[in-house]
Design a protein around this motif. Structure first.
Motif, mmCIF file in Angstrom:
data_model
loop_
_atom_site.group_PDB
_atom_site.id
_atom_site.type_symbol
_atom_site.label_atom_id
_atom_site.label_comp_id
_atom_site.label_asym_id
_atom_site.label_seq_id
_atom_site.Cartn_x
_atom_site.Cartn_y
_atom_site.Cartn_z
ATOM 1 N N ASN A 235 11.388 31.191 -10.382
ATOM 2 C CA ASN A 235 11.996 30.186 -9.219
ATOM 3 C C ASN A 235 10.915 29.315 -9.172
ATOM 4 O O ASN A 235 9.526 29.147 -9.243
ATOM 5 C CB ASN A 235 11.878 31.176 -7.823
ATOM 6 N N HIS A 236 11.634 27.822 -8.867
ATOM 7 C CA HIS A 236 10.410 26.192 -9.277
ATOM 8 C C HIS A 236 9.180 26.683 -8.086
ATOM 9 O O HIS A 236 8.762 25.886 -8.361
ATOM 10 C CB HIS A 236 11.398 25.342 -9.374
ATOM 11 N N ALA A 237 9.519 26.751 -7.039
ATOM 12 C CA ALA A 237 8.794 26.171 -6.181
ATOM 13 C C ALA A 237 7.537 27.371 -6.297
ATOM 14 O O ALA A 237 6.346 27.186 -6.734
ATOM 15 C CB ALA A 237 9.076 26.969 -4.803
ATOM 16 N N ILE A 239 6.641 28.637 -9.474
ATOM 17 C CA ILE A 239 6.225 27.703 -10.460
ATOM 18 C C ILE A 239 5.327 26.815 -10.278
ATOM 19 O O ILE A 239 4.112 26.704 -10.587
ATOM 20 C CB ILE A 239 7.133 27.195 -12.068
ATOM 21 N N ALA A 240 6.163 26.346 -9.130
ATOM 22 C CA ALA A 240 4.821 24.915 -8.856
ATOM 23 C C ALA A 240 3.635 25.469 -8.364
ATOM 24 O O ALA A 240 2.422 24.181 -8.554
ATOM 25 C CB ALA A 240 5.816 24.058 -7.738
ATOM 26 N N TYR A 241 3.785 26.452 -7.955
ATOM 27 C CA TYR A 241 3.132 26.875 -6.878
ATOM 28 C C TYR A 241 1.863 28.012 -7.684
ATOM 29 O O TYR A 241 0.861 27.158 -7.692
ATOM 30 C CB TYR A 241 2.694 27.616 -5.533
ATOM 31 N N THR A 242 2.028 28.174 -8.619
ATOM 32 C CA THR A 242 0.778 29.037 -9.713
ATOM 33 C C THR A 242 0.634 28.132 -10.450
ATOM 34 O O THR A 242 -0.897 28.427 -10.748
ATOM 35 C CB THR A 242 1.749 29.463 -11.106
ATOM 36 N N GLN A 243 1.619 27.402 -11.000
ATOM 37 C CA GLN A 243 0.845 25.906 -11.389
ATOM 38 C C GLN A 243 -0.395 25.399 -10.730
ATOM 39 O O GLN A 243 -1.854 24.403 -11.332
ATOM 40 C CB GLN A 243 1.163 24.719 -12.092
ATOM 41 N N GLU A 244 -0.981 24.941 -9.702
ATOM 42 C CA GLU A 244 -1.681 24.248 -8.972
ATOM 43 C C GLU A 244 -3.176 25.148 -8.666
ATOM 44 O O GLU A 244 -3.769 24.648 -8.552
ATOM 45 C CB GLU A 244 -0.882 24.686 -7.328
#
Ligand code: GUN
Ligand code: ZN
Length: 435
Positions: A235-237, A239-244
């Motif tokens: 899920n996009h959210a 993925i974004a949190y994981t990259q943070e």
């Protein structure tokens, strides 16, 4: 050395069907039989041929006119989520925080774990699934309960306690060291016992610190023949949190790659939004992308591009799975029905022979278990499912127009559920009828 002869219309796959005319990819016997001894298929073929090989005192079960195929294989499900399935109104991260994590806290209690493991495996078997790769909760007790229950039924399962040391309620976190110690103790107690396989199970990068990822990697180095299961790019959210959380990683897949978690026995749930680099990383390591269509639709996560992944220059190994309780059905037939629709939305069609290959031999190959399950080959374990394509009035009426095996399979995939499962055999024992 009691033998039993199981008679019916037999279907088993040798390779992935490339189209509806790919008759070399499977064997079909209109009046067939398998001869089972000590839980193993010792002969397969026409009834006349196989019955001639049977000992004089063998038992016979006649399932004609029903279809006998290898037991279905579910490559990703969460047994502690039976009471989470059908929770309204959230995407992945809220769904985990609001429903799933609170529910999983109940699994510190062995009695509760044992009850739900029993009910979960009952549902699997009622739906014709004889092998499942399952996530337990963070609690060692939940894995003990699951393995004990699977072992008591002589089932071939893959499972592991989830490792998670952050971004979850305190009652649901371990530490890098306790996750390592508990996993190691569970491997010693259960891996290789009966038909049980342990999977090192870091839940996903959001709930594992870099220190815990190191521990998961250390376990894989110590036990390189084990499975590893986790979630990736759902899920996009997420993925974004994981990259943070992992700012130095090139992308989400790069995290698992960095800690040495990819490989032929790595099962990565979802894999919906992969870049070409990430897909290459999976392909280069022969890791498996697990397609969970009912879950991906239910949580609104996205459309897994099955055909693109299979046809790319470096094809991916793919498995399919229910992902209960993000997924909405225990049935691999319902799963492939939704999978067909997801693939259709990507502008392609998955032929029904390929669907049935996927949930039998395809998933067995993806789990590196095809020597034992997923086919009706002589020498493999006698895990079977018996299917009735006329199980409901709607199906019976539709079957009046059906003229080929592929059409019958498509009716089963599109319209059937547990009502079409006449019987399920685990290592030669009929189990559905005695649940
Ligand atoms: N990602 C991390 N945990 C889970 C889970 O339990 N279900 C799904 N669908 N995705 C996850
Ligand atoms: Zn999952």
């Amino acid at each position: 050395m009691a033998q039993s002869l199981i008679r019916g219309r037999l279907l088993t796959f040798h390779a992935e069907p490339q189209g509806l005319d790919d008759h070399a990819s499977y064997s079909y016997e209109e009046d067939g039989a398998v001869l089972v001894e000590d839980g193993i298929i010792i002969a397969r073929g026409s009834f006349a041929e196989v019955s001639a090989k049977a000992a004089s005192d063998h038992g016979v079960v006649d399932h004609r006119p029903h279809l006998i195929v290898p037991g279905f294989i579910d490559a990703h499900a969460h047994f502690p989520q039976m009471q989470v399935i059908a929770s309204y109104g959230a995407e992945l991260l809220d769904w985990l925080n609001n429903y799933t994590f609170p529910e999983e806290t109940n699994f510190h209690d062995t009695q509760h774990g044992r009850r739900i493991a029993r009910l979960f495996l009952n549902e699997m078997l009622r739906h014709g699934t004889t092998t499942v790769a399952a996530y337990c909760s963070v609690h060692k007790e939940s894995a003990e309960a699951f393995f004990a229950e699977a072992d008591s039924r002589n089932m071939c399962v893959v499972a592991g306690k989830v490792m998670m040391d952050r971004n979850a309620p305190p009652m649901l976190t371990d530490t890098p060291q306790t996750s390592y110690d508990d996993t190691k103790a569970l491997i010693a107690a259960w891996h290789g016992k009966g038909r049980l396989h342990y999977a090192v199970t870091p839940r996903f990068a959001i709930t594992s610190s870099p220190e815990q990822m190191e521990m998961a990697g250390a376990l894989m180095r110590e036990f390189p023949d084990l499975h590893m299961q986790t979630h990736l790019s759902e899920n996009h959210a997420e993925i974004a949190y994981t990259q943070e959380l992992y700012p130095d990683a090139p992308d989400y897949t790069g995290i698992y790659e960095h800690y040495g978690l990819l490989g032929p026995k790595a099962l990565l749930g979802h894999c919906i939004h992969l870049s070409e680099r990430e897909a290459d990383a999976l392909s280069d390591t022969r890791s498996v992308a697990v397609f969970c269509p009912t879950s991906n639709l239910f949580l609104g996560s996205g459309l897994f591009d099955y055909q693109r992944y299979r046809r790319r220059g470096k094809p991916l190994r793919i498995a399919s799975a229910t992902d209960v309780g993000g997924g909405t059905s225990y049935s691999m037939l319902r799963t492939m029905d939704e999978g067909y629709k997801v693939i259709a939305l990507n502008g392609e069609k998955l032929n029904p022979l390929a669907s049935f290959w996927q949930i039998t031999r395809g998933n067995a190959e993806a789990l590196s278990l095809a020597e034992r399950v997923g086919t009706l080959e002589v020498g493999s374990d006698a895990d079977l499912v018996v299917l009735d394509a006329r199980a409901t009035p709607v199906m019976a009426l539709r079957m009046e127009r059906v003229q080929s095996l592929a059409e019958e399979l498509f009716v089963l995939q599109t319209l059937a559920d547990d009502r079409a499962i006449v019987e399920t055999y685990v290592a030669g024992e009929a189990v559905k009828s005695s649940l």
